[in-house]
Design a protein around this motif. Structure first.
Motif, PDB file in Angstrom:
ATOM      1  N   THR A 309      -8.267  16.626   1.174  1.00 34.45           N
ATOM      2  CA  THR A 309      -7.181  16.908   0.225  1.00 34.45           C
ATOM      3  C   THR A 309      -6.072  15.882   0.365  1.00 34.45           C
ATOM      4  OG1 THR A 309      -7.665  19.282   0.274  1.00 34.45           O
ATOM      5  CG2 THR A 309      -5.484  18.631  -0.500  1.00 34.45           C
ATOM      6  N   TYR A 310      -5.678  15.602   1.597  1.00 35.33           N
ATOM      7  CA  TYR A 310      -4.626  14.617   1.837  1.00 35.33           C
ATOM      8  C   TYR A 310      -5.067  13.220   1.409  1.00 35.33           C
ATOM      9  CZ  TYR A 310      -0.922  12.091   4.293  1.00 35.33           C
ATOM     10  OH  TYR A 310       0.136  11.274   4.603  1.00 35.33           O
ATOM     11  N   LEU A 311      -6.346  12.892   1.661  1.00 34.94           N
ATOM     12  CA  LEU A 311      -6.872  11.590   1.267  1.00 34.94           C
ATOM     13  C   LEU A 311      -6.826  11.414  -0.249  1.00 34.94           C
ATOM     14  CD1 LEU A 311      -8.299   8.943   2.074  1.00 34.94           C
ATOM     15  CD2 LEU A 311     -10.481  10.162   1.899  1.00 34.94           C
ATOM     16  N   GLY A 312      -7.195  12.459  -0.978  1.00 37.53           N
ATOM     17  CA  GLY A 312      -7.132  12.383  -2.442  1.00 37.53           C
ATOM     18  C   GLY A 312      -5.719  12.209  -2.954  1.00 37.53           C
ATOM     19  N   MET A 313      -4.757  12.904  -2.328  1.00 36.10           N
ATOM     20  CA  MET A 313      -3.356  12.757  -2.728  1.00 36.10           C
ATOM     21  C   MET A 313      -2.846  11.342  -2.503  1.00 36.10           C
ATOM     22  SD  MET A 313      -1.673  16.267  -1.262  1.00 36.10           S
ATOM     23  CE  MET A 313      -2.074  17.875  -1.952  1.00 36.10           C
ATOM     24  N   LYS A 314      -3.174  10.754  -1.359  1.00 37.81           N
ATOM     25  CA  LYS A 314      -2.672   9.422  -1.045  1.00 37.81           C
ATOM     26  C   LYS A 314      -3.358   8.340  -1.878  1.00 37.81           C
ATOM     27  CE  LYS A 314       0.159   8.881   1.187  1.00 37.81           C
ATOM     28  NZ  LYS A 314       1.578   8.976   0.704  1.00 37.81           N
ATOM     29  N   LEU A 315      -4.638   8.519  -2.191  1.00 32.77           N
ATOM     30  CA  LEU A 315      -5.311   7.567  -3.075  1.00 32.77           C
ATOM     31  C   LEU A 315      -4.669   7.586  -4.461  1.00 32.77           C
ATOM     32  CD1 LEU A 315      -9.100   7.958  -2.180  1.00 32.77           C
ATOM     33  CD2 LEU A 315      -7.718   5.881  -1.969  1.00 32.77           C
ATOM     34  N   SER A 316      -4.391   8.786  -4.961  1.00 35.46           N
ATOM     35  CA  SER A 316      -3.729   8.915  -6.253  1.00 35.46           C
ATOM     36  C   SER A 316      -2.337   8.294  -6.215  1.00 35.46           C
ATOM     37  CB  SER A 316      -3.644  10.388  -6.639  1.00 35.46           C
ATOM     38  OG  SER A 316      -2.894  10.572  -7.818  1.00 35.46           O
ATOM     39  N   HIS A 317      -1.599   8.532  -5.157  1.00 41.62           N
ATOM     40  CA  HIS A 317      -0.270   7.943  -4.998  1.00 41.62           C
ATOM     41  C   HIS A 317      -0.360   6.418  -4.987  1.00 41.62           C
ATOM     42  CE1 HIS A 317       3.669   7.701  -2.422  1.00 41.62           C
ATOM     43  NE2 HIS A 317       3.809   7.176  -3.622  1.00 41.62           N
ATOM     44  N   GLY A 318      -1.348   5.879  -4.280  1.00 42.02           N
ATOM     45  CA  GLY A 318      -1.504   4.435  -4.205  1.00 42.02           C
ATOM     46  C   GLY A 318      -1.824   3.808  -5.550  1.00 42.02           C
ATOM     47  N   ILE A 319      -2.708   4.433  -6.316  1.00 39.87           N
ATOM     48  CA  ILE A 319      -3.082   3.901  -7.631  1.00 39.87           C
ATOM     49  C   ILE A 319      -1.884   3.925  -8.582  1.00 39.87           C
ATOM     50  CG2 ILE A 319      -4.543   4.309  -9.651  1.00 39.87           C
ATOM     51  CD1 ILE A 319      -6.681   5.365  -7.688  1.00 39.87           C
ATOM     52  N   LEU A 320      -1.146   5.031  -8.590  1.00 40.58           N
ATOM     53  CA  LEU A 320       0.032   5.131  -9.456  1.00 40.58           C
ATOM     54  C   LEU A 320       1.085   4.085  -9.090  1.00 40.58           C
ATOM     55  CD1 LEU A 320       0.430   9.024  -9.658  1.00 40.58           C
ATOM     56  CD2 LEU A 320      -0.216   7.495 -11.535  1.00 40.58           C
ATOM     57  N   SER A 321       1.325   3.900  -7.808  1.00 39.36           N
ATOM     58  CA  SER A 321       2.327   2.930  -7.362  1.00 39.36           C
ATOM     59  C   SER A 321       1.919   1.510  -7.710  1.00 39.36           C
ATOM     60  CB  SER A 321       2.546   3.061  -5.848  1.00 39.36           C
ATOM     61  OG  SER A 321       3.039   4.330  -5.512  1.00 39.36           O
ATOM     62  N   ALA A 322       0.630   1.176  -7.531  1.00 38.64           N
ATOM     63  CA  ALA A 322       0.156  -0.164  -7.869  1.00 38.64           C
ATOM     64  C   ALA A 322       0.316  -0.445  -9.362  1.00 38.64           C
ATOM     65  CB  ALA A 322      -1.305  -0.319  -7.453  1.00 38.64           C
ATOM     66  N   PHE A 323       0.017   0.556 -10.187  1.00 38.60           N
ATOM     67  CA  PHE A 323       0.148   0.385 -11.632  1.00 38.60           C
ATOM     68  C   PHE A 323       1.614   0.178 -12.030  1.00 38.60           C
ATOM     69  CE2 PHE A 323       0.664   2.239 -15.918  1.00 38.60           C
ATOM     70  CZ  PHE A 323      -0.176   1.392 -16.622  1.00 38.60           C
ATOM     71  N   ILE A 324       2.515   0.957 -11.425  1.00 46.09           N
ATOM     72  CA  ILE A 324       3.946   0.797 -11.719  1.00 46.09           C
ATOM     73  C   ILE A 324       4.434  -0.569 -11.251  1.00 46.09           C
ATOM     74  CG2 ILE A 324       6.255   1.692 -11.206  1.00 46.09           C
ATOM     75  CD1 ILE A 324       4.974   4.463 -10.935  1.00 46.09           C
ATOM     76  N   ALA A 325       3.943  -1.022 -10.090  1.00 46.94           N
ATOM     77  CA  ALA A 325       4.347  -2.332  -9.570  1.00 46.94           C
ATOM     78  C   ALA A 325       3.921  -3.459 -10.506  1.00 46.94           C
ATOM     79  CB  ALA A 325       3.753  -2.547  -8.183  1.00 46.94           C
ATOM     80  N   LEU A 326       2.736  -3.343 -11.083  1.00 47.77           N
ATOM     81  CA  LEU A 326       2.288  -4.355 -12.039  1.00 47.77           C
ATOM     82  C   LEU A 326       3.197  -4.421 -13.260  1.00 47.77           C
ATOM     83  CD1 LEU A 326      -1.590  -3.794 -11.966  1.00 47.77           C
ATOM     84  CD2 LEU A 326      -0.355  -5.794 -11.103  1.00 47.77           C
ATOM     85  N   LEU A 327       3.777  -3.292 -13.646  1.00 47.28           N
ATOM     86  CA  LEU A 327       4.629  -3.249 -14.828  1.00 47.28           C
ATOM     87  C   LEU A 327       6.036  -3.768 -14.566  1.00 47.28           C
ATOM     88  CD1 LEU A 327       3.645   0.243 -16.330  1.00 47.28           C
ATOM     89  CD2 LEU A 327       2.865  -2.013 -17.079  1.00 47.28           C
ATOM     90  N   ILE A 328       6.616  -3.427 -13.398  1.00 43.60           N
ATOM     91  CA  ILE A 328       8.041  -3.721 -13.182  1.00 43.60           C
ATOM     92  C   ILE A 328       8.300  -4.985 -12.365  1.00 43.60           C
ATOM     93  CG2 ILE A 328       8.544  -1.252 -13.274  1.00 43.60           C
ATOM     94  CD1 ILE A 328       9.010  -1.341 -10.251  1.00 43.60           C
ATOM     95  N   THR A 329       7.308  -5.492 -11.635  1.00 42.32           N
ATOM     96  CA  THR A 329       7.551  -6.653 -10.778  1.00 42.32           C
ATOM     97  C   THR A 329       8.016  -7.881 -11.551  1.00 42.32           C
ATOM     98  OG1 THR A 329       5.942  -5.858  -9.150  1.00 42.32           O
ATOM     99  CG2 THR A 329       6.537  -8.177  -9.056  1.00 42.32           C
ATOM    100  N   PRO A 330       7.411  -8.218 -12.713  1.00 43.09           N
ATOM    101  CA  PRO A 330       7.936  -9.384 -13.449  1.00 43.09           C
ATOM    102  C   PRO A 330       9.412  -9.257 -13.817  1.00 43.09           C
ATOM    103  CG  PRO A 330       5.784  -8.749 -14.302  1.00 43.09           C
ATOM    104  CD  PRO A 330       6.200  -7.669 -13.347  1.00 43.09           C
TER     105      PRO A 330
END
Length: 397
Positions: A309-330
């Motif tokens: 359960t914890y692994l699934g939560m952290k994987l989801s958190h990681g994917i969401l954060s990476a996607f947001i980083a791709l949008l706002i970093t530029p």
């Protein structure tokens, strides 16, 4: 039948753990130089970075939990957190401490609240989806400035990390969980009759217990840091990293076990754009790695949350954060940030033991002041509403 299968599974797990431990001892005897160097590096990392940054938070947070502060704060945040995350208001205390201190502070407080019977298992599960985060010192200082040599990238990683945690909490907290739905939610309302039941009677005993609990938790973190430093160094010695042709693949593999090692690897990678580095670092930090997962699960023992359960939560958190980083970093790179918190230039900051301790202490003070300001404003609004209501009733009469 089920009991027999459960016992058989436990027996196999103990046998596997014994085999791995034995193999680990043999490998350390055969290669003592690597073992000693890895252990020394892990202990040095713990003593210079983890201990000064987390010790004030662990002591203060444990002391406040024993005094019943989360339950008191929960009264003011109850409507907001019940609506958005479907958790009690004391989750606000956990989230605030988690984003100001870092791993694994969130899981520790969740475990403490569960043992204090202030939250249910369902509450703990939902709170874990957004209250397990890294701290600003690591995001802005260690990763942004020390590794990536860019305060702007550190800001981008911090924004994506915390925004990803909030989105992750909204997603997981609205997933139907019929298994625990009827477990009952504890109320955060505090009446005059049960004020005496909140917290410890002897403040000195409470504070001493908070210190002992903090030192025990930090000892657990030290052990896992040394273990995963050994594991990653031996994997590199065996040539497992050569299986990954790209620098990003090697960094993800390293970060899967220990996020700091993975972030440092992607920062040193050549031929990788700044946006890609930021996205990979955001994923690794939000995921946390198996090291953070092991630390968190050891602190959550007895709560009833499975590692999967914890692994699934952290994987989801990681994917969401990476996607947001791709949008706002530029956008963050266009407006470069050169000044850090408290007016300290991040590029000139000396991330030593004293600086880490000073930074974490300042964050504790800021956290307490924010809580007091919010409570004061809320009390002022309530008194103003009551006065208006009383004046209306008086005019009617």
């Amino acid at each position: 039948m089920k009991r027999y299968e459960h016992l058989k599974k436990m027996k196999m797990n103990y046998i596997a753990a014994g085999i791995f431990s034995g193999v680990g001892c043999i490998v350390m005897v055969l290669f003592p130089e690597i073992a000693l160097e890895s252990a020394s590096r892990g202990i040095s990392l713990w003593a210079t970075s983890v201990l000064p940054a987390l010790l004030p938070f662990f002591i203060c947070a444990g002391f406040m939990v024993s005094l019943g502060v989360p339950k008191i704060i929960g009264r003011y945040f109850e409507p907001l957190f019940r609506t958005v995350f479907r958790v009690p208001g004391n989750a606000a205390f956990v989230f605030l401490v988690s984003i100001t201190s870092g791993y694994p502070m969130g899981p520790k407080i969740i475990s403490d609240l569960y043992r204090e019977k202030q939250i249910t298992k369902l509450d703990a599960k939902r709170m874990l989806s957004f209250c397990s985060t890294s701290g600003p010192l690591f995001l802005l200082g260690t990763v942004g400035v020390s590794m990536l040599h860019s305060a702007a990238l550190g800001v981008s990683i911090a924004i994506s990390h915390y925004a990803g945690a909030i989105l992750n909490g909204i997603v997981f907290c609205h997933i139907p969980t019929a298994k625990y739905e009827n477990s009952g939610l504890r109320s955060n309302r505090i009446s005059q009759n049960n004020l005496d039941e909140i917290g410890c009677i002897n403040l000195l005993v409470c504070f001493t217990e908070a210190i002992l609990s903090a030192l025990r938790t930090l000892g657990i973190i030290c052990g896992y840091l040394v273990l995963f430093c050994l594991l990653t160094d031996f994997m590199q010695f065996c040539g497992l990293l050569q299986l990954f042709p790209s620098q990003i693949g090697k960094s993800l593999f390293r970060g899967f076990f220990e996020m700091t090692v993975g972030c440092n690897s992607i920062a040193l990678a050549e031929g990788v754009s700044a946006v890609s580095k930021c996205a990979v670092a955001s994923f690794l930090i939000s995921f946390g790695g198996l090291s953070i997962m092991a630390q968190s699960m050891s602190l959550l023992s007895g709560v009833g949350i499975t590692p999967w359960t914890y692994l699934g939560m952290k994987l989801s958190h990681g994917i969401l954060s990476a996607f947001i980083a791709l949008l706002i970093t530029p956008h963050c790179l266009k407006s470069a940030v050169v000044t850090g918190a408290f007016g300290v230039s991040l590029s000139d900051a000396n991330f030593s033991i004293a600086y880490g301790l000073l930074f974490s202490t300042k964050m504790v003070i800021m956290m307490v002041l924010l809580i007091l300001i919010f409570i004061g404003l809320n009390e002022w609004i309530i008194k103003k509403e009551k006065s208006h209501e009383s004046s209306r009733n008086h005019s009617r009469i």
